[in-house]
Design a protein around this motif. Structure first.
Motif, mmCIF file in Angstrom:
data_model
loop_
_atom_site.group_PDB
_atom_site.id
_atom_site.type_symbol
_atom_site.label_atom_id
_atom_site.label_comp_id
_atom_site.label_asym_id
_atom_site.label_seq_id
_atom_site.Cartn_x
_atom_site.Cartn_y
_atom_site.Cartn_z
ATOM 1 N N VAL A 44 0.840 -1.201 0.000
ATOM 2 C CA VAL A 44 0.000 0.000 0.000
ATOM 3 C C VAL A 44 0.876 1.253 0.000
ATOM 4 N N ILE A 45 1.970 1.225 0.756
ATOM 5 C CA ILE A 45 2.901 2.355 0.760
ATOM 6 C C ILE A 45 3.490 2.567 -0.632
ATOM 7 N N VAL A 46 3.894 1.480 -1.268
ATOM 8 C CA VAL A 46 4.438 1.578 -2.626
ATOM 9 C C VAL A 46 3.377 2.115 -3.588
ATOM 10 N N LEU A 47 2.135 1.702 -3.373
ATOM 11 C CA LEU A 47 1.041 2.196 -4.209
ATOM 12 C C LEU A 47 0.870 3.706 -4.045
ATOM 13 N N ALA A 48 0.920 4.189 -2.799
ATOM 14 C CA ALA A 48 0.806 5.631 -2.552
ATOM 15 C C ALA A 48 1.983 6.382 -3.162
ATOM 16 N N MET A 49 3.175 5.820 -3.057
ATOM 17 C CA MET A 49 4.348 6.438 -3.679
ATOM 18 C C MET A 49 4.183 6.501 -5.188
ATOM 19 N N ALA A 50 3.581 5.488 -5.767
ATOM 20 C CA ALA A 50 3.366 5.473 -7.213
ATOM 21 C C ALA A 50 2.412 6.579 -7.630
ATOM 22 N N VAL A 51 1.362 6.799 -6.828
ATOM 23 C CA VAL A 51 0.405 7.862 -7.139
ATOM 24 C C VAL A 51 1.105 9.216 -7.163
ATOM 25 N N ILE A 52 1.853 9.500 -6.121
ATOM 26 C CA ILE A 52 2.497 10.817 -6.046
ATOM 27 C C ILE A 52 3.657 10.920 -7.030
ATOM 28 N N LEU A 60 6.649 17.267 -12.531
ATOM 29 C CA LEU A 60 7.751 18.201 -12.317
ATOM 30 C C LEU A 60 8.885 17.985 -13.320
ATOM 31 N N VAL A 61 8.960 16.769 -13.894
ATOM 32 C CA VAL A 61 9.963 16.513 -14.924
ATOM 33 C C VAL A 61 9.527 17.085 -16.266
ATOM 34 N N VAL A 62 8.257 16.908 -16.624
ATOM 35 C CA VAL A 62 7.771 17.277 -17.954
ATOM 36 C C VAL A 62 7.360 18.745 -18.022
ATOM 37 N N LEU A 63 6.666 19.247 -16.985
ATOM 38 C CA LEU A 63 6.183 20.625 -17.009
ATOM 39 C C LEU A 63 7.284 21.603 -16.603
ATOM 40 N N HIS A 64 7.057 22.872 -16.843
ATOM 41 C CA HIS A 64 8.056 23.908 -16.528
ATOM 42 C C HIS A 64 7.899 24.332 -15.067
ATOM 43 N N ARG A 65 8.555 23.591 -14.172
ATOM 44 C CA ARG A 65 8.392 23.838 -12.740
ATOM 45 C C ARG A 65 9.046 25.135 -12.292
ATOM 46 N N GLU A 66 9.841 25.780 -13.161
ATOM 47 C CA GLU A 66 10.428 27.067 -12.788
ATOM 48 C C GLU A 66 9.374 28.168 -12.764
ATOM 49 N N GLN A 67 8.214 27.916 -13.371
ATOM 50 C CA GLN A 67 7.126 28.889 -13.334
ATOM 51 C C GLN A 67 6.415 28.840 -11.982
ATOM 52 N N HIS A 68 6.127 30.005 -11.421
ATOM 53 C CA HIS A 68 5.575 30.092 -10.072
ATOM 54 C C HIS A 68 4.275 29.296 -9.923
ATOM 55 N N ARG A 69 3.353 29.443 -10.857
ATOM 56 C CA ARG A 69 2.050 28.800 -10.730
ATOM 57 C C ARG A 69 2.168 27.272 -10.806
ATOM 58 N N ILE A 70 3.060 26.776 -11.656
ATOM 59 C CA ILE A 70 3.278 25.337 -11.751
ATOM 60 C C ILE A 70 3.902 24.818 -10.464
ATOM 61 N N ARG A 71 4.880 25.527 -9.959
ATOM 62 C CA ARG A 71 5.569 25.095 -8.741
ATOM 63 C C ARG A 71 4.621 25.089 -7.544
ATOM 64 N N LEU A 74 2.432 22.049 -7.795
ATOM 65 C CA LEU A 74 3.165 20.830 -7.444
ATOM 66 C C LEU A 74 3.284 20.670 -5.927
ATOM 67 N N GLU A 75 3.548 21.784 -5.241
ATOM 68 C CA GLU A 75 3.678 21.727 -3.780
ATOM 69 C C GLU A 75 2.346 21.383 -3.117
ATOM 70 N N LEU A 76 1.259 21.999 -3.578
ATOM 71 C CA LEU A 76 -0.050 21.697 -3.004
ATOM 72 C C LEU A 76 -0.467 20.264 -3.292
ATOM 73 N N MET A 77 -0.200 19.779 -4.485
ATOM 74 C CA MET A 77 -0.519 18.396 -4.830
ATOM 75 C C MET A 77 0.243 17.419 -3.952
ATOM 76 N N THR A 78 1.490 17.743 -3.661
ATOM 77 C CA THR A 78 2.286 16.886 -2.777
ATOM 78 C C THR A 78 1.658 16.802 -1.395
ATOM 79 N N LEU A 79 1.275 17.958 -0.844
ATOM 80 C CA LEU A 79 0.672 17.999 0.495
ATOM 81 C C LEU A 79 -0.646 17.245 0.525
ATOM 82 N N ALA A 198 -3.061 22.454 -14.941
ATOM 83 C CA ALA A 198 -1.964 21.965 -15.780
ATOM 84 C C ALA A 198 -1.350 20.698 -15.201
ATOM 85 N N VAL A 199 -1.124 20.716 -13.890
ATOM 86 C CA VAL A 199 -0.548 19.536 -13.238
ATOM 87 C C VAL A 199 -1.522 18.371 -13.290
#
Length: 401
Positions: A44-52, A60-71, A74-79, A198-199
């Motif tokens: 289940v832990i591995v499954l959760a890691m796969a989701v995130i 974060l690899v494909v999108l332009h994370r240097e842009q403020h709105r994208i970044r 990404l942070e809110l999605m992580t939380l 976008a994310v």
């Protein structure tokens, strides 16, 4: 390319070794039955890691994370994702009686920290800092062992002990990994005006796809438990863990390919089907060699490391599954970075459902549980063929334009 490939394989190897050591300790110190419970919780832990990893890590690899709105997104999605997965998973495990209250609490905490560490690891990988990611995993393992050892000497070992040790190890690994990130990646941005759309548009398909394999393993474990018992789950997991060096080689090359293809796409270029074909051939060759070595050494390594005799049929079945994965991931990575993530997901979903159906039917008809990975390999192989066709069509269309 060769230097980064070696670093990627080394990092994946160290990460797998960390997981390997913890699982060996659980198996040897708590027994097969508790190891079966641990395998399901860890799944289940591995499954959760796969989701995130799909939702945030691939984005974060494909999108332009240097842009403020994208970044900020990404942070809110992580939380939200990590915290939500921890609460829901621990609650379900507790309400179903699979764990007690203490085990549920430390399980939820471990899941949360593993998820956050996965994002830190993906940031390091995005900068091709594979060995630094591995360093964080090693330091985390040392800290986890530091928690386990006092309980071992005090005869207080239990399932919750290992879960708590994993949580401590991941907390330290997060701090170490964060310090090793480039300076521009360490600071959090203000959460105002996040481009969640976008994310979500990209990451949701990747998250769904990333859940398929760990989700498949979790369902198969439950099927084996229902038809053959919890001890059978432990035996099958021991064989899978033993063969895991094969799958880590496949995963490390695929991670490197994904980053390379993504960087080319950002620069306006495209990935190469010919390069993916070469990687598949290389991975298949490595799978045959590593699988043969694993089969020969199983009678010796099983009693020495796992304290049990590894079933040869299970080992062969997991080797076959690893070979099938070698035909799937390079083509999936190539198609995903070119905007075909939905098609990739649908193909992978199809072979996952097929694998579950084949396994359920076989177990219901009395087939031995050891053949389950072989049935998964057949379904996965069919998915790999489908992904190769999609990648070929995509390249033909791009050349036509």
């Amino acid at each position: 390319m060769k230097r980064f490939a070696l670093a990627a394989v080394t990092a994946q190897g160290i990460q797998a070794a960390v997981s390997f050591v913890l699982q060996i300790l659980v198996l040897r110190l708590l027994g097969v039955s508790d190891y079966g419970r641990f395998a399901i919780l860890y799944g289940v832990i591995v499954l959760a890691m796969a989701v995130i990893s799909g939702l945030v890590g691939d984005s974060l690899v494909v999108l332009h994370r240097e842009q403020h709105r994208i970044r900020a997104a990404l942070e809110l999605m992580t939380l939200w994702t990590s915290l939500g997965a921890a609460i829901i998973s621990a609650g379900i495990a507790l309400l179903t009686g699979f764990v007690d209250a203490v085990e549920a609490a430390v399980f939820g905490l471990a899941l949360l920290l593993f998820s956050v560490m996965e994002v830190v690891r993906r940031l390091l990988v995005a900068h091709l800092r594979f060995l630094r990611a591995a360093m964080g995993d090693v330091i985390g393992l040392v800290c986890a062992l530091a928690v386990v050892l006092p309980f071992w000497h005090g005869s207080g070992l239990a399932l919750w002990t290992f879960l708590a040790a994993m949580a401590v190890g991941q907390a330290v690994a997060i701090l170490v990994g964060w310090r090793m990130l480039p300076r521009e990646e360490r600071s959090l941005v203000r959460p105002g005006s996040p481009d969640l759309g976008a994310v979500w548009r990209y990451g949701s398909w990747r998250a769904l796809q990333q859940t398929l394999r760990p989700g498949l393993f979790t369902v198969v474990r439950m099927l084996v438990q229902a038809f053959a018992g919890i001890a059978a789950v432990g035996l099958l997991e021991a064989a899978r863990t033993y063969v895991s060096p094969l799958t880590l080689v496949v995963g490390s090359f695929s991670s490197l390919l994904f980053v390379r293809f993504a960087e080319r796409a950002k620069a306006g270029g495209r990935g190469s089907l010919r390069e993916a074909d070469r990687v598949v051939l290389l991975l298949l060759l490595l799978s045959v060699v590593l699988g043969g070595v694993a089969l020969v050494l199983a009678p010796v390594v099983g009693p020495l490391v796992f304290d049990i005799h590894l079933d040869q049929v299970s080992v062969i079945s997991w080797v076959a599954y690893g070979m099938s994965i070698a035909m799937v991931t390079p083509y999936g990575a190539l198609s995903a970075v070119s905007g075909r993530q939905m098609v990739v997901f649908l193909i992978r979903l199809g072979d996952t459902v097929l694998g579950i159906v084949l396994t359920a039917l076989a177990l219901a008809l009395g087939a031995p549980f050891e053949v389950a990975p072989f049935l998964l390999a057949i379904a996965s192989l069919l998915g790999g063929i489908g992904l190769r066709i999609v990648a070929a069509r995509g390249e033909a269309e791009s050349q036509g334009t």
